[in-house]
Write an enzyme that holds these catalytic residues in place. Structure first.
Site, mmCIF file in Angstrom:
data_model
loop_
_atom_site.group_PDB
_atom_site.id
_atom_site.type_symbol
_atom_site.label_atom_id
_atom_site.label_comp_id
_atom_site.label_asym_id
_atom_site.label_seq_id
_atom_site.Cartn_x
_atom_site.Cartn_y
_atom_site.Cartn_z
ATOM 1 N N ASP A 56 2.670 0.762 18.728
ATOM 2 C CA ASP A 56 2.290 0.958 20.129
ATOM 3 C C ASP A 56 3.142 0.096 21.045
ATOM 4 O OD1 ASP A 56 0.032 2.801 20.135
ATOM 5 O OD2 ASP A 56 -1.020 1.268 18.992
ATOM 6 N N ASP A 177 -0.568 9.905 18.230
ATOM 7 C CA ASP A 177 -1.668 9.080 18.734
ATOM 8 C C ASP A 177 -2.205 9.456 20.105
ATOM 9 O OD1 ASP A 177 -3.545 7.097 18.255
ATOM 10 O OD2 ASP A 177 -2.328 5.491 19.081
#
Length: 969
Positions: A56, A177
């Site tokens: 991320d 995601d």
């Protein structure tokens, strides 16, 4: 099962044969290898092991904290160590493969490496061991991003990869995601040359049906191409209990039968059962097995060593267990599936909203952190102007667009603009944007100073929405105002500047003619938002050239221009505000809109009721039905209907020649206010809302609801990332029978730029355009509501582990934004595209208070014939060139065929007004990292055609006599 009966023999034989050769994979020819494997192992399932890490670009930690491994108390691990150890393992063993995605991290790592390591990476890419997937600067969100920002961030990553690392360009979109998936995202990636798309999140009801019917892989029919699409079997992680990374929870593979920790029989048996279950839901004889997850492979040696042992034991008994495991990549897997099965099920709609449980709809993040969403959109506009000015000015500007380009790239991440990060991470996103904006403001002010040949200093006014500008504050000097228009069409805008007094005349410096200017006092709500707000705002009408600037002067005057005052209203008589386009009627007590008439030819008799009110949903904190609360991701209201907020009161009715304003406050809700503006020449009505600080007594989710007399058949339309409009029907999904469990949250959809109500019987429509991404729903016929702000006191158990409780100066955060209302017949519906471009490409305003100006106006658009208002220059960016000057240019026909779009012809050699000769052009794919696929290599003329909704990308080269590349005047 036969497999269990042979397990003891399997274990002992494999354990004793340490020198048994491992599986060898031909990396040179993926398709030939797959065909060979299928023929040799007919009847077996090929398990494509995808070794990966999901990194991320900010979430629980900032980008820097994740990269360097700081703040281990929040989350352990660092991306630099992942890449270090993975590269080491790939170099040691040519049979291993790995995929990597986020260029924001890889670029940083690359810049720290020596030439030897870089060459090792290039060799790994060349031989197929390291495959870059997606390869945008980040893995962007799909609900809250604008398509221009998506293109920019993808291009930033793809072109860096092609320039620095080389190798075959990525062909797989890897959106594993994001919390729902848009048709526009799939269409854009198809235009970039991607052949397949993989994701991990799908509405649980849709997923269960597809899983049962073996339809988790399908053909997504999108604008721009068809996309092989696959939903992952179990999110994007490794199977349960097989995390071999640093966490130390799952057991390692212990193959020594003499050890008390010996666990091969149990481990292999458990693993094969998982493979059997997964394989039962797919058709092709191939399954994708993701081995990895969030920030995995901190210790790649440990992970690969255990994975190798597991694969060895499974493959040693392929004949009996029916599985053959190989290191693979998503592109290799997709090729295998396409070879082994026929046509897939087609899909044409999108994948919103996402829910992972009956009462867990991920529709709150459509609005979460509204000020960050608004700031991202504003910075997008600044960035486009910045790149325009860089392209037009050859002289060094002392700054560049790079910092804001990269900050914008990071901010498109699916935990950034989505509003789903921790607070300190959101602060870091804003910091990056602010630093990038500062650099771009230097580019814009210095570049426009050079273009206008201005002897003084130009400065930006960053806080115009708070009625503050440092350069206009003193009021002791005349002001020079330079306004840049990034659109390729001329436009008229009303420029609004904060001022200290009304002693100014407005002059158009290009014509030397006086312009009407009107002054009004700053509203109490604005002064509450910023105590330093100036006393007045001055508004004047500005005609702006295409892709160029115009200059104006606010000259000190010896007389005082009267400030607009609030006019009297009469009880029982509606306030009627009239413009060239509309008659709008307001309640004389509440100030609320009551009805609207479009005055254009043929519409004078078409009037519709339209009202607006603020309401709130109380946030659920969990109940006896489900413990799920509202939070940063999840929207779950307590009641089945929203509650009214306060009683609206008309505080001021301010009529003028250029515009009229209606000011409202709300009894019992001092934290709400609104201004409705009707500009005389505009095709929209502006509604500026101010919400906050939201009281802290309970979780509140604030909506602005528009109610009309339009008969919409319980249907409305939302944009897909600013591109196509998608039909939304109440309590309905087109691809499965929806079981309605959350009647409010389950009908919320992302709105990036606009939503429309259409009355097809009467041929009328209302489109509401937004200045940032918001969640919206149409829960009743003729209604549309937008969630504008949220303040929630509970976490929603999705990992961020803190409530969405934003504050500023010790109080709840104040959010201010705008809706533009466009009301017309359906034959004029297409005009929302033109209006939307005006909202997105905000004029850039810079001001000076000393100096003389030599060039009052200039344009970069060369052709004498005005461009179509549906032609858009998506990108104008100067790029490195061996000789002469090269521009990266993306041209778009913004009007789809369904809305009356026609082909637009453009002469590339007649497009830009430059000092230099047109030399050549090349058409590229949308990401600008490879040639376009379906182009005529023998194009001899420079006229290109943009079909309806086309976006085409070009590199255009000019020969110049010096390094100074300027626009011609």
């Amino acid at each position: 099962m036969k497999f269990i009966g042979l397990l003891v023999f399997l274990v002992l034989s494999v354990a004793l044969k340490a020198d048994e050769p491992e599986i060898d994979i031909n990396h040179a020819d993926v398709e030939e290898y797959i065909a060979e494997e299928v023929s040799q192992h007919k009847g077996t399932v090929t398990v494509h092991v995808i070794a990966h890490t999901h990194d991320d670009v900010g979430w629980l930690k900032t980008v820097d904290q994740y990269y360097y491994g700081a703040k281990d108390d929040i989350y352990k691990g660092g991306v630099q160590y992942i890449i270090d150890t993975v590269i080491e393992q790939l170099v040691k063993d040519p049979k291993k493969k790995f995929i990597y995605v986020e260029i924001a991290f890889f670029k940083r790592w690359w810049e720290e490496q020596d030439d030897e390591t870089k060459n090792q990476v290039r060799a790994l890419v060349k031989n197929g061991q390291l495959e870059f997937i997606n390869a945008g600067y980040c893995m962007n969100d799909e609900a809250s991003v604008h398509y221009v920002a998506t293109i920019d961030q993808m291009s930033e990553g793809l072109t860096w990869l092609q320039r620095e690392v080389g190798g075959p360009p990525p062909t797989i979109a890897w959106q594993i995601d994001p919390f729902g998936h848009s048709s526009a995202q799939a269409a854009l990636t198809a235009r970039m040359g991607m052949k397949g798309l993989f994701f991990a999140r799908m509405h649980y009801q849709d997923y269960d049906k597809r899983k049962e019917n073996k339809d988790l892989e399908f053909n997504w029919l999108v604008e721009g191409g068809n996309m092989f699409t696959g939903c992952m079997y179990r999110h994007y992680n490794q199977p349960p209990s097989f995390d071999f990374d640093r966490r130390g929870v799952d057991p390692p593979m212990v193959r020594n039968p003499k050890s008390p920790e010996f666990n091969i029989p149990e481990r292999v048996n458990t693993f094969v059962k998982y493979l059997e279950e997964q394989a039962s839901h797919y058709r092709s004889g191939n399954i994708m097995l993701t081995m990895g997850g969030d920030f995995c492979y901190q210790n790649a040696h440990k992970y690969f060593k255990n994975l190798d042992i597991l694969m060895e034991y499974v493959n040693a008994n392929t004949t009996n267990n029916g599985f053959k495991m190989i290191y693979s990549t998503p592109s290799q897997y997709m090729a295998a599936v396409q070879k082994s099965i026929g046509a897939l099920q087609n899909k044409t709609d999108d994948l919103f909203p996402y829910a992972d449980g009956a009462h867990s709809y991920w529709t709150g993040y459509f609005t979460s952190r509204p000020t960050l969403k608004g700031y991202v959109r504003d910075c997008n506009s600044v960035l486009q102007v910045c790149k325009h000015v860089e392209a037009q000015v050859g002289k060094k500007l002392g700054a560049s667009s790079e910092l804001l380009r990269l900050a914008m790239g990071v901010s498109q991440h699916h935990d950034a603009v989505s509003g789903t990060s921790k607070q300190h991470v959101a602060n870091d996103y804003a910091r990056r944007l602010a630093e990038g904006q500062t650099e771009c403001e230097k580019v814009i002010t210095e570049g426009l100073k050079q273009r206008a040949v201005y002897t003084g200093k130009l400065e930006p006014c960053r806080l115009l929405n708070e009625s503050y500008c440092e350069v206009t504050r003193d009021g002791n000097q005349s002001l020079t105002v330079v306004v840049y228009n990034a659109r390729i069409t001329a436009r008229v805008e009303y420029i609004r500047l904060p001022l200290s007094h009304p002693h100014y005349n407005a002059i158009n410096l290009a014509t030397n003619q006086y312009l009407p200017i009107e002054f009004l006092r700053v509203s109490p709500a604005t002064r509450a938002l910023n105590p330093n707000a100036l006393l007045l705002e001055g508004v004047f009408r500005a005609e702006l050239p295409p892709m160029g600037f115009s200059s104006f002067q606010l000259r000190l005057a010896s007389f005082t221009t009267p400030v607009l005052r609030s006019a009297p209203v009469y009880q029982g008589e509606d306030i009627m505000v009239e413009s060239k386009v509309y008659k709008v009627y307001f309640d004389p007590v509440t100030g609320a809109m009551r009805r609207i008439t479009n005055k254009l030819a043929g519409l004078s008799g078409r009037t519709d009721k339209i009202t607006q009110r603020f309401m709130e949903y109380s946030s659920c904190t969990g109940d006896d039905v489900d413990r799920q609360p509202s939070g940063a991701y999840i929207f779950r209201p307590i009641n089945g209907e929203a509650d009214d907020l306060g009683d609206p009161i008309l505080t001021d009715y301010i009529p003028g020649e250029l515009f009229t304003e209606i000011w409202q406050s709300f009894d019992n809700c001092s934290w709400l206010s609104q201004v409705t503006r009707v500009y005389y020449e505009k095709f929209y009505i502006e509604v500026e809302w101010t919400v906050g600080p939201i009281p802290l007594d309970h979780g509140r989710e604030i909506i602005s609801r528009y109610e009309t007399s339009l008969d919409t058949n319980n249907t409305f339309y939302t944009d897909s990332n600013g591109r196509e409009m998608v039909e939304r029907v109440l309590n309905y999904q087109p691809t499965w029978d929806l079981n309605v469990t959350e009647p409010i949250a389950g009908n919320y959809y992302p709105v990036n730029t606009r939503a429309s109500l259409v009355d097809s019987k009467r041929g009328m429509q209302l489109t509401v355009l937004t200045d940032r991404s918001q969640g919206a729903a149409s829960l009743h016929n003729g209604q549309v509501e937008f969630m504008v702000h949220r303040r929630i006191l509970h976490d929603d158990y999705r990992g961020v582990a803190e409530p969405l409780n934003e504050t500023a100066n010790g109080e709840g955060l104040i959010a201010r934004g705008k809706h533009w209302l466009f009301y017309s017949d359906t034959a004029s519906y297409h005009m929302h595209r033109d209006i939307g471009l005006d909202m997105f490409y905000k004029p850039s305003v810079v001001v000076g208070n000393q100096g003389e100006l030599e060039v009052p106006s200039a344009t970069f658009y060369k052709t004498g014939t005005p461009a179509s208002k549906y032609l858009n220059v998506v990108t104008l960016q100067k790029i490195p060139s061996d000789n002469g000057t090269s521009l990266l240019v993306r041209l778009e026909n913004t009007l789809p065929a369904a809305e009356g779009g026609k082909p637009i012809k453009v002469r590339l050699d007649q497009l830009f007004n430059v000092q230099g000769d047109f030399a050549s052009f090349q058409e590229l794919a949308l990401g600008a990292d490879r040639k376009a696929e379906d182009i005529n290599e023998h194009i001899s003329n420079t006229e290109i055609t943009l079909n309806p909704f086309d976006i085409k990308t070009f590199v255009i080269k000019f020969t110049t006599k010096s390094d100074d590349f300027n626009m011609a005047f």
